[in-house]
Design a protein around this motif. Structure first.
Motif, PDB file in Angstrom:
ATOM      1  N   ARG A  34       0.830  -1.210   0.000  1.00 41.59           N
ATOM      2  CA  ARG A  34       0.000   0.000   0.000  1.00 41.59           C
ATOM      3  C   ARG A  34       0.859   1.252   0.000  1.00 41.59           C
ATOM      4  N   VAL A  35       1.997   1.204   0.682  1.00 42.70           N
ATOM      5  CA  VAL A  35       2.916   2.340   0.680  1.00 42.70           C
ATOM      6  C   VAL A  35       3.400   2.631  -0.736  1.00 42.70           C
ATOM      7  N   HIS A  36       3.749   1.586  -1.466  1.00 48.65           N
ATOM      8  CA  HIS A  36       4.198   1.780  -2.848  1.00 48.65           C
ATOM      9  C   HIS A  36       3.096   2.414  -3.691  1.00 48.65           C
ATOM     10  N   ARG A  37       1.852   1.957  -3.507  1.00 45.89           N
ATOM     11  CA  ARG A  37       0.746   2.532  -4.276  1.00 45.89           C
ATOM     12  C   ARG A  37       0.556   4.001  -3.936  1.00 45.89           C
ATOM     13  N   GLU A  38       0.648   4.317  -2.642  1.00 46.89           N
ATOM     14  CA  GLU A  38       0.438   5.702  -2.236  1.00 46.89           C
ATOM     15  C   GLU A  38       1.555   6.604  -2.761  1.00 46.89           C
ATOM     16  N   LEU A  39       2.792   6.139  -2.707  1.00 51.33           N
ATOM     17  CA  LEU A  39       3.908   6.937  -3.228  1.00 51.33           C
ATOM     18  C   LEU A  39       3.748   7.198  -4.720  1.00 51.33           C
ATOM     19  N   GLU A  40       3.347   6.169  -5.456  1.00 51.03           N
ATOM     20  CA  GLU A  40       3.133   6.342  -6.894  1.00 51.03           C
ATOM     21  C   GLU A  40       2.017   7.342  -7.153  1.00 51.03           C
ATOM     22  N   GLY A  41       0.935   7.251  -6.363  1.00 50.67           N
ATOM     23  CA  GLY A  41      -0.171   8.180  -6.531  1.00 50.67           C
ATOM     24  C   GLY A  41       0.220   9.603  -6.197  1.00 50.67           C
ATOM     25  N   TRP A  42       0.938   9.794  -5.090  1.00 54.59           N
ATOM     26  CA  TRP A  42       1.371  11.131  -4.682  1.00 54.59           C
ATOM     27  C   TRP A  42       2.240  11.764  -5.766  1.00 54.59           C
ATOM     28  N   ARG A  43       3.157  10.978  -6.307  1.00 57.16           N
ATOM     29  CA  ARG A  43       4.050  11.508  -7.350  1.00 57.16           C
ATOM     30  C   ARG A  43       3.287  11.857  -8.612  1.00 57.16           C
ATOM     31  N   SER A  44       2.202  11.130  -8.887  1.00 52.95           N
ATOM     32  CA  SER A  44       1.466  11.359 -10.134  1.00 52.95           C
ATOM     33  C   SER A  44       0.702  12.676 -10.127  1.00 52.95           C
ATOM     34  N   ILE A  45       0.320  13.178  -8.943  1.00 58.67           N
ATOM     35  CA  ILE A  45      -0.520  14.382  -8.916  1.00 58.67           C
ATOM     36  C   ILE A  45       0.179  15.595  -8.312  1.00 58.67           C
ATOM     37  N   HIS A  48       0.485  18.979 -10.354  1.00 56.35           N
ATOM     38  CA  HIS A  48      -0.621  19.766 -10.891  1.00 56.35           C
ATOM     39  C   HIS A  48      -1.822  19.875  -9.968  1.00 56.35           C
ATOM     40  N   LEU A  49      -1.803  19.216  -8.821  1.00 55.98           N
ATOM     41  CA  LEU A  49      -2.874  19.370  -7.842  1.00 55.98           C
ATOM     42  C   LEU A  49      -2.256  19.689  -6.480  1.00 55.98           C
ATOM     43  N   PRO A  50      -2.945  20.458  -5.645  1.00 56.53           N
ATOM     44  CA  PRO A  50      -2.385  20.789  -4.329  1.00 56.53           C
ATOM     45  C   PRO A  50      -2.413  19.573  -3.403  1.00 56.53           C
ATOM     46  N   VAL A  51      -1.250  19.210  -2.867  1.00 57.80           N
ATOM     47  CA  VAL A  51      -1.117  18.038  -2.001  1.00 57.80           C
ATOM     48  C   VAL A  51      -0.305  18.418  -0.770  1.00 57.80           C
ATOM     49  N   ALA A  52      -0.284  17.516   0.220  1.00 58.57           N
ATOM     50  CA  ALA A  52       0.574  17.693   1.383  1.00 58.57           C
ATOM     51  C   ALA A  52       2.009  17.330   1.020  1.00 58.57           C
ATOM     52  N   THR A  53       2.972  17.943   1.693  1.00 56.67           N
ATOM     53  CA  THR A  53       4.384  17.660   1.450  1.00 56.67           C
ATOM     54  C   THR A  53       4.773  16.333   2.087  1.00 56.67           C
ATOM     55  N   LEU A  54       5.399  15.468   1.317  1.00 58.18           N
ATOM     56  CA  LEU A  54       5.920  14.213   1.848  1.00 58.18           C
ATOM     57  C   LEU A  54       7.303  14.481   2.440  1.00 58.18           C
ATOM     58  N   LEU A  55       7.463  14.178   3.728  1.00 53.00           N
ATOM     59  CA  LEU A  55       8.702  14.483   4.444  1.00 53.00           C
ATOM     60  C   LEU A  55       9.659  13.303   4.525  1.00 53.00           C
ATOM     61  N   GLY A  56       9.138  12.085   4.454  1.00 56.38           N
ATOM     62  CA  GLY A  56      10.024  10.929   4.548  1.00 56.38           C
ATOM     63  C   GLY A  56       9.246   9.650   4.747  1.00 56.38           C
ATOM     64  N   GLN A  57       9.998   8.573   4.935  1.00 55.84           N
ATOM     65  CA  GLN A  57       9.404   7.259   5.155  1.00 55.84           C
ATOM     66  C   GLN A  57      10.403   6.399   5.896  1.00 55.84           C
ATOM     67  N   HIS A  58       9.883   5.410   6.614  1.00 53.86           N
ATOM     68  CA  HIS A  58      10.790   4.482   7.293  1.00 53.86           C
ATOM     69  C   HIS A  58      10.063   3.183   7.586  1.00 53.86           C
ATOM     70  N   ALA A  59      10.844   2.139   7.813  1.00 52.35           N
ATOM     71  CA  ALA A  59      10.276   0.837   8.147  1.00 52.35           C
ATOM     72  C   ALA A  59       9.676   0.888   9.543  1.00 52.35           C
ATOM     73  N   ALA A  60       8.618   0.106   9.733  1.00 51.79           N
ATOM     74  CA  ALA A  60       7.942   0.036  11.026  1.00 51.79           C
ATOM     75  C   ALA A  60       7.859  -1.432  11.444  1.00 51.79           C
ATOM     76  N   PRO A  61       7.582  -1.687  12.715  1.00 48.03           N
ATOM     77  CA  PRO A  61       7.499  -3.077  13.179  1.00 48.03           C
ATOM     78  C   PRO A  61       6.435  -3.878  12.433  1.00 48.03           C
ATOM     79  N   GLY A  62       6.633  -5.188  12.416  1.00 47.03           N
ATOM     80  CA  GLY A  62       5.654  -6.082  11.833  1.00 47.03           C
ATOM     81  C   GLY A  62       5.595  -6.043  10.322  1.00 47.03           C
ATOM     82  N   GLY A  63       6.695  -5.686   9.670  1.00 50.19           N
ATOM     83  CA  GLY A  63       6.704  -5.629   8.214  1.00 50.19           C
ATOM     84  C   GLY A  63       5.950  -4.456   7.627  1.00 50.19           C
ATOM     85  N   GLN A  64       5.570  -3.498   8.467  1.00 49.56           N
ATOM     86  CA  GLN A  64       4.864  -2.314   8.005  1.00 49.56           C
ATOM     87  C   GLN A  64       5.853  -1.239   7.572  1.00 49.56           C
ATOM     88  N   HIS A  65       5.317  -0.170   7.024  1.00 45.12           N
ATOM     89  CA  HIS A  65       6.129   0.950   6.572  1.00 45.12           C
ATOM     90  C   HIS A  65       5.361   2.230   6.889  1.00 45.12           C
TER      91      HIS A  65
END
Length: 360
Positions: A34-45, A48-65
């Motif tokens: 889901r993180v990969h899908r969201e990153l791809e979506g954020w980059r796509s818009i 040309h559309l107003p979005v929130a600024t992405l500040l970073g990403q990191h691994a989280a427990p349990g195989g999450q991100h």
């Protein structure tokens, strides 16, 4: 079809890892896919559309991100979500114009996206999450309705048989991957918690190329039924983690309901307070104008263009089989309305005034 439940039961909310933090960030912890899908979506818009600024990403427990965004409210870029504006205007009708103005800004954003990225394209090139994936054989809608026995819905104006497996098959034809429709690169999930004022899109998992009729159908059904009624009752965590001061659920006014032997006799109308009525009116005005032309061209019916998208949306978010009998019956009423070629857009979106304002 059996409608057995008599009390509303919250539906499990899988998005439990979304939260604002004291450091001025909004963090979303999700599986890596889901993180990969969201990153791809954020980059796509983002260009040309107003979005929130992405500040970073990191691994989280349990195989999450975890994705880390600026909190647009802490940063002062935005003041309220559309859901907050509607709830505030429901309490104080003098604020209704601000809520309506944000819906106008959403429509302006769609028009801008269509001007920059719009083209007629096969549905198969659009983001699949909210429609194609749920409608696919073996998908969510099959698991919910694929073995449901037929039901007859009598609204007083018409008696309509509803065969859910046959309906799903028909919707797959109408929304087949090769069918072409007006599309643009958009946010993909235009709902009240995903739109902030001043206009800014939040949540990018479904961003990318989307069918414009599907975009408008998502917002219309949310304003009409999900935001003020179904989400507060069945998915309260959706608002608990985002909305500042959600309003009380406002179930439809059901004047007659009789269920027996696979037959639903119902007379009911969705209700709305001042804020919600204002935003529905704003969207309808644009659907009768430029937004209607975007999804179906001039001199055509916007509801006809949205029909399969709306039907899929009505069925595909909260399972009717998990609703109270009254709520399920109202959703079936709206489903047969939208499937009826004789239904006018304004009739489908009509609401009854609430008496709550008088009680305050």
């Amino acid at each position: 079809m059996t409608l057995e439940m008599t009390a509303a039961s919250p539906i499990a909310d899988p998005a439990g890892g979304f939260a604002r933090h004291a450091d001025g960030t909004f963090r979303k912890t999700m599986p890596l896919e889901r993180v990969h899908r969201e990153l791809e979506g954020w980059r796509s818009i983002r260009g040309h559309l107003p979005v929130a600024t992405l500040l970073g990403q990191h691994a989280a427990p349990g195989g999450q991100h975890t994705l880390i965004y600026e909190d647009v409210f802490a940063a002062g870029r935005c003041t309220r979500l559309l859901a907050d504006l509607i709830a505030d205007a429901d309490r104080d009708p003098a604020q209704a114009p601000a809520a309506a103005a944000l819906v106008d800004a959403v429509c302006d954003s769609w028009a801008q996206a269509a001007a920059r990225t719009g083209r007629t394209a096969p549905i198969g090139q659009c983001q699949p999450g909210l429609y194609a994936a749920r409608l696919a054989p073996g998908g969510r809608l099959d698991s919910w309705y694929g073995r449901m026995p037929p039901v007859v819905v009598d609204t007083g104006a018409a008696v309509t048989p509803v065969d859910m497996p046959a309906l799903l098959a028909q919707l797959r034809i109408e929304l087949a991957p090769g069918r072409r429709c007006p599309t643009a690169v958009t946010q993909g999930d235009p709902t009240e918690p995903n739109i902030a004022a001043p206009m800014r899109w939040l949540d990018y998992e479904h961003a990318g190329r989307n069918a414009l009729a599907g975009e408008v159908a998502t917002l219309l059904w949310y304003l009409l039924a999900m935001g003020g009624w179904l989400v507060p009752l069945y998915k309260p965590l959706t608002y608990a983690r985002t909305v500042h001061a959600p309003g009380l659920p406002l179930p439809p006014a059901v004047t007659y309901l009789h269920l027996q032997d696979g037959r639903v006799d119902i007379a009911a109308q969705i209700r709305a307070d001042a804020g919600r009525r204002a935003v529905i009116t704003a969207l309808l005005r644009r659907l009768h104008g430029d937004i209607g032309e975007l999804i179906c061209g001039p001199h055509r019916d916007p509801l006809a263009a949205m029909r399969p998208w709306l039907a899929t949306r009505i069925l595909g978010v909260i399972p009717i089989i998990h609703m109270t009998r009254a709520d399920a019956a109202v959703c079936l009423l709206k489903l047969v309305q939208v499937l009826d070629p004789g239904t006018r857009l304004d009739d489908f979106a009509a609401t009854a005034e609430s008496s709550r304002q008088e009680q305050r």
